[in-house]
Structure formats: C-alpha cells, structure tokens
Enzyme design. Structure first.
Site, PDB file in Angstrom:
ATOM      1  N   ASP A 135       0.844  16.583  14.692  1.00 39.98           N
ATOM      2  CA  ASP A 135       1.177  16.555  13.265  1.00 39.98           C
ATOM      3  C   ASP A 135      -0.087  16.489  12.409  1.00 39.98           C
ATOM      4  O   ASP A 135      -0.149  15.749  11.431  1.00 39.98           O
ATOM      5  CB  ASP A 135       2.098  15.375  12.949  1.00 39.98           C
ATOM      6  CG  ASP A 135       2.812  15.528  11.606  1.00 39.98           C
ATOM      7  OD1 ASP A 135       2.965  16.682  11.149  1.00 39.98           O
ATOM      8  OD2 ASP A 135       3.214  14.504  11.025  1.00 39.98           O
ATOM      9  N   LEU A 193       0.810  -1.215   0.000  1.00 45.72           N
ATOM     10  CA  LEU A 193       0.000   0.000   0.000  1.00 45.72           C
ATOM     11  C   LEU A 193       0.842   1.264   0.000  1.00 45.72           C
ATOM     12  O   LEU A 193       0.418   2.305  -0.496  1.00 45.72           O
ATOM     13  CB  LEU A 193      -0.938   0.010   1.213  1.00 45.72           C
ATOM     14  CG  LEU A 193      -1.990  -1.106   1.278  1.00 45.72           C
ATOM     15  CD1 LEU A 193      -2.787  -1.003   2.574  1.00 45.72           C
ATOM     16  CD2 LEU A 193      -2.917  -1.046   0.073  1.00 45.72           C
TER      17      LEU A 193
END
EC number: 2.7.11.17
Length: 343
Positions: A136, A21
């Site tokens: 973040d 992925l």
C-alpha cells in the site's frame, strides 16, 4: 526485536495523553508522553469491540512491525493491551506528509525528487530482503521525520503489508491508483507490486499529477491494465530523459521485466548525477494542489462494481479478478492518462 504485549488496566498509568493526532478506520492516534520521562510517541488506540472480525489485520501489522528496524521506516516501540483496548506505541514523526512539505518549499528540483525516491527505495529494498511486501505504498504513507529542511522521509502504515512466506501472494489489496496490473488481474504477485507503486509515486513527484487518472473507475483500471500513460507536454518538457527511463522501468507492465528495488537503486537517476537541478516547484505544486486536494481522491472504492465493469470491457475473464474483500480501501479518479489537467 520481540515486543510482547504488556498488560495494563489503564493506559494512563503508562502514558499521559497529550492531544489527538488523527483517526483511522477503527483506531485513533494520540500524542502521548511516557510517564517518568520526556519521551513522546504516537499511540494508536484500537478498541477491541471495533476489532471483532478484524483481529488478523492488527496481528499482521504487529507481526510485520516487530521484524523491522530501519532509519526510513516508522518503528513500533511498544505494544500494550488493556481489557478494552489494544495500544501500539509508534515512533513519533513530526514533519508532515510528503505533498504538504513539497508545497511549503522555497524551491524543488528533479534532484530533490531523486533523493526522496532513493530513500524510499532503500527502505522498501530492506523490507523485501526480509520477505515483506508493503502492498500500500502511496504518498499519504510517506512522512517526514522532522520539520527541518534536511529531514529524512519515513515509510508508514503497514496495515496491508504481508510477510511473503513462499514465492508469491494472492490476495488483492491496496489503493487503486497505485496497484500493479498483475494485482488487478488477481494473478500471483510479489515484491514487484511495490516497485510499480514507487513508479507511480516517482511520476507524481515530477509533474504533480498521476500517470493513471480518469473520472471513470473502469477506464482508470483499464489504463493500469494496459500500462497506458504519457509524459505530457509541457509538464514533462523540463524533465530529464534519465528520469523518464527510470519511470519506464518501474511502470513496466510485465512484473518479470520490471526493475527490482536493487536495480532501481543502481539506476543513474538515483545513484548518479543525471537528475536535473532546475526548479520545477511552480508547475509541480500547482498540479498537486489541483489533483490531490479534491475529495474524489478519497472516496470509497466499490470493488464489486469495478469487477463488473472491467469484465464488460473484456479485461478480466468471468471467474477471475480481484478479491472483492481485499481489493482496496480508497479510490481516486480524474483525467485520462496522456491528458494534462484541465481545471
């Protein structure tokens, strides 16, 4: 939920690896199917040799994820350890990244943006109630759960998250375009840094370009330190005053005056009916394509160079400043705040 590391000699005895992925700084993510069932996970595979000296980062991510259970946060389902690897089995989300989905829409309105921001606010408010600061938040870490139009949005990537044991944190980290002024100044900071990042994201969702943007990193950070941004015409002409008021409260330079997540959730742009319903897809998607498809948004950020330049500008006194170890993972650059994109 307590997830103990399950020891295995060979991960293929637990999962059938289907396809790759993606990859991160020191990990690879694969699509995996649990043996004996049809259950699929995103398996984060981390070689132990790549972890040397970075063990605390992964242990911190696991510690944070173990405490979390929320419908808008990607869940950690299992942890496995082999002689050579550590494996994090994450909830599989298949809907893609935030910006990609906006670009694919047939229409997109301020109400859609309000709904998106409300979901993320709910998730971050939950994190804050547990004493967790994400640190973040950015569009790349906001994923859709499914490909369907009514899919919920999910918060991901807790590699820089921190459990706030006391009142404040001190290590500077994050992605530069989304970091709050107090973090750049290396002042003690807390949950308010996440609210600032949500202000940046909300701004982008309504116009397609960031509030703080310059070709020069020192100028970019100077803008952030001054909280210098504009609602540029014509890009903001069709956006409600309620939306602008909401963003002003999130991009408040003083963290003590900045909205909390709970205050933001109560703002009428989120909780009421003040968001406009006119289609802004054309303008927003065009600016996203111009401002976020370019490689300079991904280039490495040199914290040491930034500190040197900012000190020359007189923004941070000598002896103070952001931690050069944890300052950031990526940088972006581009236009000055207040300037519409010119391409």
């Amino acid at each position: 939920m307590l997830l103990l590391k399950k020891h295995t000699e060979d991960i293929s005895s637990v999962y059938e690896i289907r396809e790759r992925l993606g990859s991160g700084a020191f990990s690879e993510v694969v699509l995996a199917q649990e043996r004996g069932s049809a259950h699929l996970v995103a398996l984060k595979c981390i070689p132990k040799k790549a972890l040397r000296g970075k063990e605390a980062l992964v242990e911190n991510e696991i510690a944070v994820l173990r405490r979390i259970s929320h419908p808008n946060i990607v869940a950690l389902e299992d942890v496995h350890e082999s002689p050579s690897h550590l494996y994090l089995a994450m909830e599989l989300v298949t809907g893609g990244e935030l910006f990609d989905r906006i670009m694919e829409r047939g229409s997109y309105t301020e109400k859609d943006a309000s709904h998106l921001v409300g979901q993320v606010l709910g998730a971050v408010s939950y994190l804050h109630s547990l004493g967790i600061v994400h640190r973040d938040l950015k569009p790349e870490n906001l994923l859709y759960a499914t490909p369907f139009e009514d899919s919920k949005i999910m918060v991901s990537d807790f590699g820089l998250s921190k459990i706030q044991a006391g009142n404040m944190l001190g290590t500077a980290c994050g992605t530069p375009g989304y970091v709050a002024p107090e973090l750049l100044e290396q002042k003690p900071y807390g949950k308010a840094v996440d609210v600032w990042a949500l202000g940046v994201i909300s701004y982008i969702l309504l116009c397609g370009y960031p509030p703080f943007y310059d070709e020069s990193d020192p100028e970019l950070f100077s803008q952030i330190l001054r909280a210098s941004y504009e609602f540029d015409s014509p890009f903001w002409d069709d956006i409600s005053e309620s939306a602008k008021d909401f963003i002003r409260h999130l991009l408040e330079r003083d963290p003590q005056k900045r909205f909390t997540c709970q205050q933001a959730l109560r703002h009428l742009w989120i909780s009421g009916d003040t968001a406009f319903d006119r289609d802004i897809l054309g303008s927003v998607s065009e600016q996203i394509r111009k401002n976020f498809a370019r490689t300079h948004w991904k280039r490495a950020f040199n914290a040491t160079s930034f500190l040197r330049h900012i000190r020359k500008l007189g923004q941070i006194p000598e002896g103070e400043g952001a931690s050069e170890q944890g300052m950031a993972r990526h940088s972006h650059s581009g236009l000055r705040a207040g300037q519409p994109p010119k391409w």
